[in-house]
Design an enzyme around this catalytic site. Structure first.
Site, mmCIF file in Angstrom:
data_model
loop_
_atom_site.group_PDB
_atom_site.id
_atom_site.type_symbol
_atom_site.label_atom_id
_atom_site.label_comp_id
_atom_site.label_asym_id
_atom_site.label_seq_id
_atom_site.Cartn_x
_atom_site.Cartn_y
_atom_site.Cartn_z
ATOM 1 C CB ALA A 75 -0.961 -0.150 1.028
ATOM 2 C CB THR A 76 4.037 2.332 1.647
ATOM 3 O OG1 THR A 76 3.775 1.958 2.786
ATOM 4 C CG2 THR A 76 5.125 3.414 1.387
ATOM 5 C CB SER A 203 -1.478 -3.815 1.785
ATOM 6 O OG SER A 203 -0.175 -4.403 1.694
ATOM 7 C CB ALA A 204 -1.124 -9.278 -0.120
ATOM 8 C CG HIS A 205 1.189 -6.853 4.885
ATOM 9 N ND1 HIS A 205 1.471 -6.729 5.894
ATOM 10 C CD2 HIS A 205 1.532 -5.588 4.234
ATOM 11 C CE1 HIS A 205 1.590 -5.284 6.345
ATOM 12 N NE2 HIS A 205 1.881 -4.683 5.107
ATOM 13 C CB THR A 244 10.742 -9.263 -12.763
ATOM 14 O OG1 THR A 244 11.865 -9.036 -13.791
ATOM 15 C CG2 THR A 244 10.388 -10.602 -12.904
ATOM 16 C CB CYS A 330 1.689 1.687 10.496
ATOM 17 S SG CYS A 330 0.478 0.504 10.009
#
Ligand SMILES: *Cc1c(COP(=O)(O)O)cnc(C)c1O
Length: 391
Positions: A75-76, A203-205, A244, A330
């Site tokens: 997200a950052t 964000s995934a985490h 990549t 965070c």
């Protein structure tokens, strides 16, 4: 039943990767290790197919089309791309941005960066529940405004902003609207198009996926949002983010998104019930505890509590078998008193007496019972020691 200690109640900082997500990722380290940009052989094609399936699922969890998803490192980075990207393409039109005082550091620090490059930023105040009012956003707009960025749900106090109203204010003014939905996706239902947002970071985490992978939703029509690339080289991701692709990470994010689409509602009901049990259990046994954030418009998995006559650091030191956070986890790299709790009007002493509890998909009833007992006994002990000392 034996508990895994410390009990993890810090799901706003990060979440455990769902075992089903881990499983989905493994082949992409061992056998399907192709570069998704290799167009000349099977390895590449299979990598690309996996990425495109994940892109579809990541789009679906926020009601977006696959081609509106740009994969990033989290997200950052998505927030940096959204804010600096709009600043870059709109610099000829205006140099004013509107955000709120309670945003995550990823937004605040990016705004500060843009201020050094000649942009001006208005930081809208919130009310005592942490709510940004759409009227206040409207009155902050000037003819020079190019972008508004307001988070969907706050990472400390869980307050959910009136995103649809703010989006409509922006739309009527012809100003782009970005929302940091990192704490919201997977926790509450989100539909980017129905909300009317132009850009959305997540964000995934924070939703049971792996660390190091995130996404930016970029609206493709009405209007098609144009961004200035922040990472050049190779032209991946429609030229918006070269490099990549992290195929295993993207596959894991796709699985996490698929699970969130299916389980968000059930997870929400379950964590809200456990969260309420936690808060009620604590309040039943302790006097003088206040709950921060909005009473109704709040994340189902969040509780931010203030325990006057204590220090959060001391509490945490004396209950090491409960993993929570004080202030903002965070930014625990820089342990300053939380700007969010200050913004909703807490005194410095109350800010430093506050703990954030973040529940998640894997939080159990036993863990909540344990957490209540530990918090109650620790607060009582710390308070009575303080009384004895001042006697
Ligand atoms: C965690 C968080 C971020 C940063 O996300 P990363 O993927 O860790 O870069 C941004 N905004 C909010 C609200 C968050 O909770």
């Amino acid at each position: 039943m034996a508990l895994d200690l410390p009990v993890y109640l810090d799901n706003h900082a990060t979440t455990k990767v769902d075992p089903r997500v881990v499983e989905s990722m493994l082949p992409y380290f061992t056998v399907e290790y192709g570069n998704a940009a290799s167009r000349q052989h099977e390895y590449g094609w299979r990598g690309e197919a996996a990425v495109e399936l994940a892109r579809k699922r990541v789009g679906e969890v926020i009601g977006a089309a696959a081609d509106e998803i740009v994969f990033t490192s989290g997200a950052t980075e998505s927030i940096n791309l959204a804010l600096k990207g709009v600043a870059g393409t709109h610099i000829g039109r205006g140099r004013h941005i509107v955000t709120a005082t309670t945003e995550h550091r990823a937004v605040l620090d990016t705004c500060q960066h843009l201020e050094r490059y000649g942009f001006t930023v208005t930081y809208v105040q919130v009310d005592r529940h942490g709510l940004v009012r759409a009227e206040d956003v409207a009155s902050a707009l000037t003819p020079d405004t190019i972008l508004v960025s307001i988070m969907t749900a706050n990472n400390e106090i869980g307050t959910i902003a009136p995103i649809e109203e703010i989006a409509s204010v922006c739309r009527n003014a012809g100003v782009l609207f970005h929302t940091d939905a990192t704490q919201a996706v997977g926790k509450i239902a989100i539909d980017a198009h129905r909300l009317g947002v132009d850009l959305l970071s997540f964000s995934a985490h924070k939703m049971y996926g792996p660390k190091g992978i995130g996404a930016l939703f970029v609206r493709s029509k009405q209007p098609k949002v144009r961004l200035e690339t922040q990472i050049d080289g190779g032209g991946h991701e429609h030229g918006l983010r070269s490099g990549t692709l992290n195929v295993p990470g993207i596959v894991g994010f796709g699985k996490a998104a698929e699970l969130a689409t299916q389980e968000c509602e059930r997870d929400g009901e379950r964590t809200a019930r456990l969260r309420d049990k936690l808060v009620e259990g604590i309040k039943e046994e302790l006097d003088d505890v206040s709950v921060n954030g909005h009473p109704a418009r709040r994340l189902p998995n969040n509780a931010s509590l203030t325990f006057p006559q204590t220090k959060a650091d001391t509490l945490m030191m004396e209950m090491k078998d409960v993993a929570v956070s004080s202030g903002s986890a965070c930014s625990s790299a820089s342990p300053e008193p939380s700007h969010v709790l200050r913004a909703i009007g807490l005194s410095d002493a109350d800010v430093l007496a506050s703990l954030r509890f973040g529940l998640g998909r894997f939080t159990t009833e036993d863990e909540i019972d344990f957490g209540v007992r530990r918090v109650v006994e620790t607060v009582k002990r710390v308070r009575s020691r303080r009384m004895a000392m001042s006697a």
